[in-house]
Motif scaffolding. Structure first.
Motif, PDB file in Angstrom:
ATOM      1  N   PRO A  25       0.939  -0.554   0.036  1.00 49.27           N
ATOM      2  CA  PRO A  25      -0.112   0.277   0.054  1.00 49.27           C
ATOM      3  C   PRO A  25       0.466   1.125  -0.255  1.00 49.27           C
ATOM      4  O   PRO A  25       2.047   1.027   0.285  1.00 49.27           O
ATOM      5  N   PRO A  26       0.521   2.484  -0.576  1.00 44.51           N
ATOM      6  CA  PRO A  26       1.091   3.538  -0.089  1.00 44.51           C
ATOM      7  C   PRO A  26       1.749   3.502   1.121  1.00 44.51           C
ATOM      8  O   PRO A  26       1.075   3.278   2.402  1.00 44.51           O
ATOM      9  N   PRO A  27       2.920   4.499   1.164  1.00 40.64           N
ATOM     10  CA  PRO A  27       3.745   4.583   2.639  1.00 40.64           C
ATOM     11  C   PRO A  27       3.153   5.639   3.651  1.00 40.64           C
ATOM     12  O   PRO A  27       2.593   6.676   3.362  1.00 40.64           O
ATOM     13  N   ASN A  28       2.772   5.306   4.656  1.00 37.46           N
ATOM     14  CA  ASN A  28       2.299   6.103   5.647  1.00 37.46           C
ATOM     15  C   ASN A  28       3.868   6.946   6.057  1.00 37.46           C
ATOM     16  O   ASN A  28       4.349   6.259   7.063  1.00 37.46           O
ATOM     17  N   GLY A  29       2.916   8.195   7.213  1.00 34.99           N
ATOM     18  CA  GLY A  29       4.710   7.979   8.327  1.00 34.99           C
ATOM     19  C   GLY A  29       5.469   8.595   7.706  1.00 34.99           C
ATOM     20  O   GLY A  29       5.610   9.570   6.855  1.00 34.99           O
ATOM     21  N   SER A  30       6.490   8.723   8.135  1.00 36.03           N
ATOM     22  CA  SER A  30       7.613   8.404   7.839  1.00 36.03           C
ATOM     23  C   SER A  30       8.477   7.365   6.619  1.00 36.03           C
ATOM     24  O   SER A  30       9.254   7.002   6.770  1.00 36.03           O
ATOM     25  N   ASN A  31       7.235   6.764   6.664  1.00 36.29           N
ATOM     26  CA  ASN A  31       7.977   4.883   5.528  1.00 36.29           C
ATOM     27  C   ASN A  31       7.854   5.566   4.434  1.00 36.29           C
ATOM     28  O   ASN A  31       7.658   6.620   3.184  1.00 36.29           O
ATOM     29  N   VAL A  32       8.766   4.732   3.638  1.00 34.02           N
ATOM     30  CA  VAL A  32       9.437   4.881   1.935  1.00 34.02           C
ATOM     31  C   VAL A  32       9.125   3.389   1.687  1.00 34.02           C
ATOM     32  O   VAL A  32      10.074   2.073   1.725  1.00 34.02           O
ATOM     33  N   VAL A  33       8.493   3.681   0.114  1.00 37.46           N
ATOM     34  CA  VAL A  33       8.499   2.132  -1.172  1.00 37.46           C
ATOM     35  C   VAL A  33      10.088   2.203  -1.648  1.00 37.46           C
ATOM     36  O   VAL A  33      10.222   3.078  -2.680  1.00 37.46           O
ATOM     37  N   VAL A  34      10.707   1.331  -1.194  1.00 35.44           N
ATOM     38  CA  VAL A  34      11.677   1.138  -2.126  1.00 35.44           C
ATOM     39  C   VAL A  34      11.745   0.090  -3.605  1.00 35.44           C
ATOM     40  O   VAL A  34      11.343  -0.907  -2.791  1.00 35.44           O
ATOM     41  N   HIS A  35      11.469   0.117  -4.718  1.00 35.46           N
ATOM     42  CA  HIS A  35      11.950  -0.985  -6.366  1.00 35.46           C
ATOM     43  C   HIS A  35      13.478  -1.125  -5.424  1.00 35.46           C
ATOM     44  O   HIS A  35      13.869  -0.406  -5.956  1.00 35.46           O
ATOM     45  N   ILE A  36      13.218  -3.097  -5.045  1.00 38.96           N
ATOM     46  CA  ILE A  36      14.700  -3.227  -4.525  1.00 38.96           C
ATOM     47  C   ILE A  36      15.530  -3.625  -6.164  1.00 38.96           C
ATOM     48  O   ILE A  36      14.836  -4.724  -6.499  1.00 38.96           O
ATOM     49  N   ARG A  37      16.900  -3.329  -5.907  1.00 45.84           N
ATOM     50  CA  ARG A  37      17.368  -3.832  -7.497  1.00 45.84           C
ATOM     51  C   ARG A  37      17.926  -4.866  -7.475  1.00 45.84           C
ATOM     52  O   ARG A  37      17.930  -5.692  -9.000  1.00 45.84           O
ATOM     53  N   LYS A  38      19.141  -4.648  -6.699  1.00 42.58           N
ATOM     54  CA  LYS A  38      19.930  -5.766  -5.828  1.00 42.58           C
ATOM     55  C   LYS A  38      20.128  -5.953  -4.119  1.00 42.58           C
ATOM     56  O   LYS A  38      19.422  -5.012  -3.969  1.00 42.58           O
ATOM     57  N   ARG A  39      20.581  -7.265  -3.856  1.00 42.70           N
ATOM     58  CA  ARG A  39      20.308  -7.880  -2.143  1.00 42.70           C
ATOM     59  C   ARG A  39      21.498  -8.524  -2.423  1.00 42.70           C
ATOM     60  O   ARG A  39      21.648  -9.830  -3.507  1.00 42.70           O
ATOM     61  N   ALA A  40      22.280  -8.162  -1.737  1.00 43.03           N
ATOM     62  CA  ALA A  40      23.450  -9.857  -1.208  1.00 43.03           C
ATOM     63  C   ALA A  40      23.255 -10.821  -0.339  1.00 43.03           C
ATOM     64  O   ALA A  40      21.873 -10.651   0.109  1.00 43.03           O
ATOM     65  N   VAL A  41      23.010 -12.072  -0.507  1.00 38.19           N
ATOM     66  CA  VAL A  41      23.051 -12.490  -0.527  1.00 38.19           C
ATOM     67  C   VAL A  41      24.290 -13.527   0.813  1.00 38.19           C
ATOM     68  O   VAL A  41      25.081 -13.873   0.530  1.00 38.19           O
ATOM     69  N   HIS A  42      23.993 -13.050   2.088  1.00 39.14           N
ATOM     70  CA  HIS A  42      24.176 -13.259   3.307  1.00 39.14           C
ATOM     71  C   HIS A  42      24.176 -15.013   4.059  1.00 39.14           C
ATOM     72  O   HIS A  42      23.311 -15.617   4.168  1.00 39.14           O
ATOM     73  N   PRO A  43      25.441 -15.376   5.248  1.00 40.55           N
ATOM     74  CA  PRO A  43      25.254 -16.159   5.939  1.00 40.55           C
ATOM     75  C   PRO A  43      24.175 -16.734   6.385  1.00 40.55           C
ATOM     76  O   PRO A  43      22.767 -17.249   6.896  1.00 40.55           O
ATOM     77  N   ALA A  44      23.873 -15.376   7.400  1.00 37.64           N
ATOM     78  CA  ALA A  44      22.602 -15.497   7.423  1.00 37.64           C
ATOM     79  C   ALA A  44      21.041 -16.175   6.754  1.00 37.64           C
ATOM     80  O   ALA A  44      20.433 -16.369   7.519  1.00 37.64           O
ATOM     81  N   ASP A  45      20.744 -15.345   5.646  1.00 39.99           N
ATOM     82  CA  ASP A  45      20.002 -15.893   5.018  1.00 39.99           C
ATOM     83  C   ASP A  45      20.289 -17.557   4.616  1.00 39.99           C
ATOM     84  O   ASP A  45      18.973 -18.205   5.094  1.00 39.99           O
TER      85      ASP A  45
END
Length: 334
Positions: A25-45
């Motif tokens: 949904p549209p963000p409220n307050g101080s939130n932001v919607v980000v279209h993620i292009r790239k993300r790392a694969v970490h050991p925690a994942d």
């Protein structure tokens, strides 16, 4: 929109699926919607996927990922203009949940605007790994209290450790790196002039480490844990500090408290999550600025990464698990 869903725990091929989920949904307050292009694969994942780490911490809504790089698509009405966040801003997302989705809603305070000369693939490596390196070096400097003492860094070929070594060298610290295989030491040493690198498969590697350091190290920075931890404690000078930030070896560490007491050793844990929660905005901006400067000075440290489409997440996890020391593994979405 698409997201990689975690369905239970077990082999990644059995529990990770690319699925359709509801649009945000549209963000409220101080939130932001980000279209993620790239993300790392970490050991925690992948450790969470296998059931070694708690899902409610690392994938509370069934979606892994805690960082990424993307573009702001929408902002809430209360976002402070001082954040320099607006629609179209390219940002690092450095403290979030569920970034293995095409879009995430996060507080504006979890974003850092990106300079134009830092590309997405490099910036992805700074979101957690780079900040972890900054945080670890700061902890090491606090431990040595201005003294001239060498730093010992394990998993020295990893993205985090290479950044630690580079940042430490820029600040004039002596460093000794440890890698799993002595055969890998030469290639890493080529990246860092006059940094000794020792393989822990070498006979009497502990003695070689002390010789290379010129004295017993005051600080060891360790991503391995497990049975490596008591060995590292044994290498430290009295009053030394072991800084731990990972558990590549998932086994418990057989540490004898009497040894720690007798030599007045300190064991300190550090995490990027703790950095994000406790570091004031001005210091966060300064820490990222130091990383952007490092990228400009030493771009070769961030080369050698591998990219996979989200649909190929199982192959991406396999690549990350097989060798976390050969550059970052990055999941890409359109």
């Amino acid at each position: 929109m698409k997201a990689i869903k975690l369905n239970g725990s077990g082999e990644p091929r059995d529990v990770l699926t690319l699925s359709d989920i509801d649009n945000l949904p549209p963000p409220n307050g101080s939130n932001v919607v980000v279209h993620i292009r790239k993300r790392a694969v970490h050991p925690a994942d992948y450790q969470t996927a296998r059931g070694f780490l708690p899902v409610d911490v690392f994938a509370p809504h069934g979606i892994l990922g805690n960082d990424g790089v993307g573009v702001v698509e929408a902002i809430g009405p209360d976002v402070d203009p001082a954040t320099r966040i607006s629609v179209g801003t390219r940002v690092i997302v450095y403290h979030a949940q569920g970034t293995w989705a095409e879009r995430v809603a996060v507080p504006a305070s979890s974003l850092m605007p990106l300079p134009d000369d830092i590309d997405d693939a490099v910036a992805t490596q700074l979101a957690t790994n780079g900040i972890t390196a900054v945080m670890l070096l700061r902890a090491a400097e606090e431990a040595i209290e201005g003294r001239k003492a060498p730093l010992l860094v394990t998993a020295a070929s990893s993205s985090v450790s290479r950044s630690v070594i580079a940042l430490a060298r820029l600040k004039g610290h002596a460093v000794v790196g440890l890698v799993r295989r002595d055969a890998d030491a030469a290639s890493l040493a080529e990246q860092f002039d006059k940094v000794p690198v020792i393989g822990t498969d070498r006979t009497h590697w502990q003695e070689a480490t002390k010789v290379a350091a010129g004295q017993s190290p005051m600080v060891a920075i360790d991503a391995i844990g497990g049975e490596m931890m008591p060995t590292l404690l044994g290498l430290l000078a009295p009053g030394g500090t072991l800084i731990t930030y990972g558990a590549l070896d998932g086994r418990p560490s057989p540490i004898h408290s009497g040894f720690v007491t007798a030599f007045e050793l300190t064991i300190r844990g550090c995490s990027a999550i703790g950095w994000a929660m406790r570091t004031p905005p001005e210091q966060r901006a300064a820490d990222f600025a130091s990383l952007f400067d490092l990228v400009r000075r030493a771009p070769h440290l961030f080369a050698g990464y591998s990219e996979f489409k989200m649909a190929d997440v199982v192959a991406a996890v396999a690549a990350a698990e097989a060798s976390p020391r050969r550059g970052a593994t990055i999941l890409v979405s359109p």
